[in-house]
Design a protein around this motif. Structure first.
Motif, PDB file in Angstrom:
ATOM      1  N   ALA A   1       0.819  -1.216   0.000  1.00 49.06           N
ATOM      2  CA  ALA A   1       0.000   0.000   0.000  1.00 49.06           C
ATOM      3  C   ALA A   1       0.851   1.264   0.000  1.00 49.06           C
ATOM      4  O   ALA A   1       0.405   2.319  -0.443  1.00 49.06           O
ATOM      5  CB  ALA A   1      -0.932   0.006   1.211  1.00 49.06           C
ATOM      6  N   ALA A   2       2.104   1.135   0.491  1.00 47.27           N
ATOM      7  CA  ALA A   2       2.955   2.316   0.640  1.00 47.27           C
ATOM      8  C   ALA A   2       3.832   2.597  -0.570  1.00 47.27           C
ATOM      9  O   ALA A   2       4.245   3.741  -0.801  1.00 47.27           O
ATOM     10  CB  ALA A   2       3.838   2.161   1.877  1.00 47.27           C
ATOM     11  N   THR A   3       4.134   1.555  -1.346  1.00 47.54           N
ATOM     12  CA  THR A   3       5.030   1.729  -2.482  1.00 47.54           C
ATOM     13  C   THR A   3       4.816   0.624  -3.510  1.00 47.54           C
ATOM     14  O   THR A   3       4.397  -0.492  -3.169  1.00 47.54           O
ATOM     15  CB  THR A   3       6.506   1.709  -2.024  1.00 47.54           C
ATOM     16  OG1 THR A   3       7.356   1.903  -3.168  1.00 47.54           O
ATOM     17  CG2 THR A   3       6.874   0.389  -1.358  1.00 47.54           C
ATOM     18  N   ALA A   4       5.116   0.949  -4.765  1.00 45.09           N
ATOM     19  CA  ALA A   4       5.093  -0.078  -5.805  1.00 45.09           C
ATOM     20  C   ALA A   4       6.496  -0.639  -6.033  1.00 45.09           C
ATOM     21  O   ALA A   4       6.672  -1.661  -6.698  1.00 45.09           O
ATOM     22  CB  ALA A   4       4.554   0.521  -7.107  1.00 45.09           C
ATOM     23  N   ASN A   5       7.486   0.026  -5.446  1.00 42.33           N
ATOM     24  CA  ASN A   5       8.891  -0.334  -5.670  1.00 42.33           C
ATOM     25  C   ASN A   5       9.372  -1.255  -4.539  1.00 42.33           C
ATOM     26  O   ASN A   5      10.248  -0.892  -3.753  1.00 42.33           O
ATOM     27  CB  ASN A   5       9.742   0.936  -5.734  1.00 42.33           C
ATOM     28  CG  ASN A   5      11.129   0.675  -6.300  1.00 42.33           C
ATOM     29  OD1 ASN A   5      11.441  -0.427  -6.738  1.00 42.33           O
ATOM     30  ND2 ASN A   5      11.964   1.699  -6.278  1.00 42.33           N
ATOM     31  N   PHE A   6       8.761  -2.455  -4.469  1.00 38.13           N
ATOM     32  CA  PHE A   6       9.084  -3.366  -3.380  1.00 38.13           C
ATOM     33  C   PHE A   6       9.264  -4.800  -3.887  1.00 38.13           C
ATOM     34  O   PHE A   6       8.721  -5.191  -4.925  1.00 38.13           O
ATOM     35  CB  PHE A   6       7.972  -3.365  -2.320  1.00 38.13           C
ATOM     36  CG  PHE A   6       6.716  -4.079  -2.762  1.00 38.13           C
ATOM     37  CD1 PHE A   6       6.557  -5.445  -2.528  1.00 38.13           C
ATOM     38  CD2 PHE A   6       5.693  -3.401  -3.405  1.00 38.13           C
ATOM     39  CE1 PHE A   6       5.403  -6.116  -2.942  1.00 38.13           C
ATOM     40  CE2 PHE A   6       4.542  -4.057  -3.829  1.00 38.13           C
ATOM     41  CZ  PHE A   6       4.396  -5.427  -3.596  1.00 38.13           C
ATOM     42  N   ALA A   7      10.024  -5.558  -3.123  1.00 35.90           N
ATOM     43  CA  ALA A   7      10.097  -7.010  -3.296  1.00 35.90           C
ATOM     44  C   ALA A   7      10.020  -7.618  -1.908  1.00 35.90           C
ATOM     45  O   ALA A   7      10.811  -7.280  -1.025  1.00 35.90           O
ATOM     46  CB  ALA A   7      11.382  -7.428  -3.992  1.00 35.90           C
ATOM     47  N   ILE A   8       9.028  -8.471  -1.698  1.00 39.51           N
ATOM     48  CA  ILE A   8       8.852  -9.170  -0.427  1.00 39.51           C
ATOM     49  C   ILE A   8       9.395 -10.578  -0.590  1.00 39.51           C
ATOM     50  O   ILE A   8       9.044 -11.284  -1.537  1.00 39.51           O
ATOM     51  CB  ILE A   8       7.367  -9.195  -0.022  1.00 39.51           C
ATOM     52  CG1 ILE A   8       6.897  -7.788   0.341  1.00 39.51           C
ATOM     53  CG2 ILE A   8       7.130 -10.170   1.132  1.00 39.51           C
ATOM     54  CD1 ILE A   8       5.388  -7.657   0.474  1.00 39.51           C
ATOM     55  N   PHE A   9      10.258 -10.982   0.329  1.00 41.17           N
ATOM     56  CA  PHE A   9      10.871 -12.312   0.269  1.00 41.17           C
ATOM     57  C   PHE A   9      10.440 -13.103   1.499  1.00 41.17           C
ATOM     58  O   PHE A   9      10.849 -12.803   2.623  1.00 41.17           O
ATOM     59  CB  PHE A   9      12.398 -12.195   0.216  1.00 41.17           C
ATOM     60  CG  PHE A   9      12.910 -11.506  -1.003  1.00 41.17           C
ATOM     61  CD1 PHE A   9      13.163 -12.213  -2.174  1.00 41.17           C
ATOM     62  CD2 PHE A   9      13.108 -10.131  -1.003  1.00 41.17           C
ATOM     63  CE1 PHE A   9      13.615 -11.566  -3.315  1.00 41.17           C
ATOM     64  CE2 PHE A   9      13.569  -9.478  -2.137  1.00 41.17           C
ATOM     65  CZ  PHE A   9      13.832 -10.199  -3.302  1.00 41.17           C
ATOM     66  N   ARG A  10       9.610 -14.104   1.268  1.00 43.73           N
ATOM     67  CA  ARG A  10       9.183 -14.986   2.365  1.00 43.73           C
ATOM     68  C   ARG A  10      10.231 -16.078   2.565  1.00 43.73           C
ATOM     69  O   ARG A  10      10.611 -16.749   1.596  1.00 43.73           O
ATOM     70  CB  ARG A  10       7.833 -15.619   2.051  1.00 43.73           C
ATOM     71  CG  ARG A  10       6.684 -14.626   1.979  1.00 43.73           C
ATOM     72  CD  ARG A  10       5.433 -15.310   1.461  1.00 43.73           C
ATOM     73  NE  ARG A  10       4.281 -14.400   1.413  1.00 43.73           N
ATOM     74  CZ  ARG A  10       3.253 -14.557   0.585  1.00 43.73           C
ATOM     75  NH1 ARG A  10       3.237 -15.579  -0.265  1.00 43.73           N
ATOM     76  NH2 ARG A  10       2.251 -13.695   0.607  1.00 43.73           N
ATOM     77  N   THR A  11      10.660 -16.235   3.789  1.00 49.86           N
ATOM     78  CA  THR A  11      11.659 -17.250   4.096  1.00 49.86           C
ATOM     79  C   THR A  11      11.188 -18.101   5.266  1.00 49.86           C
ATOM     80  O   THR A  11      10.083 -17.902   5.793  1.00 49.86           O
ATOM     81  CB  THR A  11      13.032 -16.616   4.356  1.00 49.86           C
ATOM     82  OG1 THR A  11      14.031 -17.637   4.390  1.00 49.86           O
ATOM     83  CG2 THR A  11      13.043 -15.824   5.654  1.00 49.86           C
ATOM     84  N   ALA A  12      12.015 -19.066   5.686  1.00 48.89           N
ATOM     85  CA  ALA A  12      11.578 -19.990   6.733  1.00 48.89           C
ATOM     86  C   ALA A  12      12.763 -20.654   7.409  1.00 48.89           C
ATOM     87  O   ALA A  12      13.835 -20.793   6.822  1.00 48.89           O
ATOM     88  CB  ALA A  12      10.671 -21.076   6.116  1.00 48.89           C
ATOM     89  N   TRP A  13      12.565 -21.035   8.657  1.00 50.41           N
ATOM     90  CA  TRP A  13      13.506 -21.864   9.402  1.00 50.41           C
ATOM     91  C   TRP A  13      14.935 -21.315   9.310  1.00 50.41           C
ATOM     92  O   TRP A  13      15.869 -22.011   8.913  1.00 50.41           O
ATOM     93  CB  TRP A  13      13.459 -23.314   8.892  1.00 50.41           C
ATOM     94  CG  TRP A  13      12.169 -24.032   9.137  1.00 50.41           C
ATOM     95  CD1 TRP A  13      10.933 -23.473   9.328  1.00 50.41           C
ATOM     96  CD2 TRP A  13      11.967 -25.445   9.213  1.00 50.41           C
ATOM     97  NE1 TRP A  13       9.980 -24.449   9.513  1.00 50.41           N
ATOM     98  CE2 TRP A  13      10.580 -25.678   9.447  1.00 50.41           C
ATOM     99  CE3 TRP A  13      12.807 -26.547   9.082  1.00 50.41           C
ATOM    100  CZ2 TRP A  13      10.044 -26.954   9.577  1.00 50.41           C
ATOM    101  CZ3 TRP A  13      12.271 -27.822   9.201  1.00 50.41           C
ATOM    102  CH2 TRP A  13      10.906 -28.019   9.452  1.00 50.41           C
ATOM    103  N   VAL A  14      15.095 -20.064   9.662  1.00 51.42           N
ATOM    104  CA  VAL A  14      16.378 -19.368   9.487  1.00 51.42           C
ATOM    105  C   VAL A  14      17.368 -19.762  10.594  1.00 51.42           C
ATOM    106  O   VAL A  14      17.020 -19.821  11.770  1.00 51.42           O
ATOM    107  CB  VAL A  14      16.172 -17.843   9.494  1.00 51.42           C
ATOM    108  CG1 VAL A  14      17.504 -17.120   9.300  1.00 51.42           C
ATOM    109  CG2 VAL A  14      15.178 -17.443   8.396  1.00 51.42           C
TER     110      VAL A  14
END
Length: 297
Positions: A137-150
């Motif tokens: 909602a705040a920006t179009a210039n984003f990449a979200i990276f879902r990760t797990a078990w770090v």
């Protein structure tokens, strides 16, 4: 390239700092300069860094405690994430945000892809999902990276906990009916730097959106523990018995996803990033920990 990273002490932040060199400057910012619960401080702190991109790594990660501290979890994971994205947008910078497998219910019988329906079963998972939504909602210039078990050589994590417990016990009960993709913080950091470089160089729409970023291969917590102890046995000659138990035998305040497997095909096809096999990275972390402890040279 100069990257502003939110949070000073997290596993991924410290892994990013380890990658710093002449061509990569990592500026980690956290409290008191940057407080995710204070949007004004976020904007001021990021403005001062003069970065090429922002990595949003700081989060409220106390999964069980979030059940009783929901206000704090949402203030940091939703509102804080949104504030970071808004500040990055104002500065014209791409933001790369770390999210989690906990946004899913964990009931699918195959690895999750980015377009699968979300359905968090914990406060932590819901706060992270709403954080994703706040960023979009705040920006179009984003990449979200879902990760797990770090896991990593830094901080508190499953690998270090297993090795610590092995010093005083001969056997452990470990949950065997939750499966996922163990992910090294070093591998996450390496992938984020590569992705940030591409986002800085190109405004292509396909480099924006949601991606899954997790170690290749899969195992259960019990299987993860057994491999850690196999590596320990190679170094010390000491064995450790792992007893499989069900999630129901190890109750926790927050419900964990039974299936945390993440399909990373989109990451590979878009950014050209293939994550290493979890066994390879786990071996590297365990060997480093033993070297640091003076067990091996």
């Amino acid at each position: 390239m100069r990257l502003a990273v939110t949070g000073k002490n997290g596993q991924v932040t410290r892994a990013l700092q380890a990658l710093a060199g002449p061509d990569l400057q990592i500026e980690a910012i956290g409290r008191p300069e940057l407080d995710l619960a204070d949007a004004a401080s976020v904007a001021l702190a990021l403005q001062d860094v003069q970065a090429d991109a922002v990595i949003s790594a700081a989060a409220y990660t106390a999964v069980d405690k979030a059940e009783s501290e929901s206000d704090m979890a949402f203030a940091v994971n939703r509102d804080g994430a949104g504030a970071v994205a808004a500040a990055a947008n104002k500065l014209g910078l791409p933001v790369l945000h770390l999210s989690t497998d906990y946004v899913f219910a964990g009931t699918k019988d195959a690895p999750y892809v980015e377009t699968d329906e979300t359905g968090p079963t914990s406060v932590y998972g819901q706060s992270k999902l709403e954080g994703e939504q706040a960023i979009a909602a705040a920006t179009a210039n984003f990449a979200i990276f879902r990760t797990a078990w770090v896991y990593s050589v830094y901080g508190n994590n499953f690998v270090k906990t297993m090795l610590r417990l092995a010093d005083t016990r001969d056997e452990l009960n470990v949950v065997a009916d939750q499966v996922g993709c163990p992910t090294s913080a070093h591998d996450i950091a390496t992938a984020l730097v590569a992705a940030a470089g591409q986002m800085v160089e190109s405004d292509a729409a396909d480099l924006r959106g949601i991606f899954h970023l997790a170690g290749s291969g899969e195992t259960s917590w019990a299987g993860f523990a057994r491999y850690i102890f196999e590596l320990r046995a190679e170094k010390t000659g000491k064995s450790m018995l792992v007893n499989d138990i069900a999630t129901s035998q190890y109750p926790t305040p927050a419900k964990r996803p039974a299936n945390s497997r993440l399909d990373c095909t989109k990451l590979r096809d878009t950014f050209g990033i293939t994550m290493p096999d979890w066994r390879t990275s786990t071996r590297q972390v365990v060997e480093t920990l033993f070297k640091e402890a003076g067990v091996i040279s």
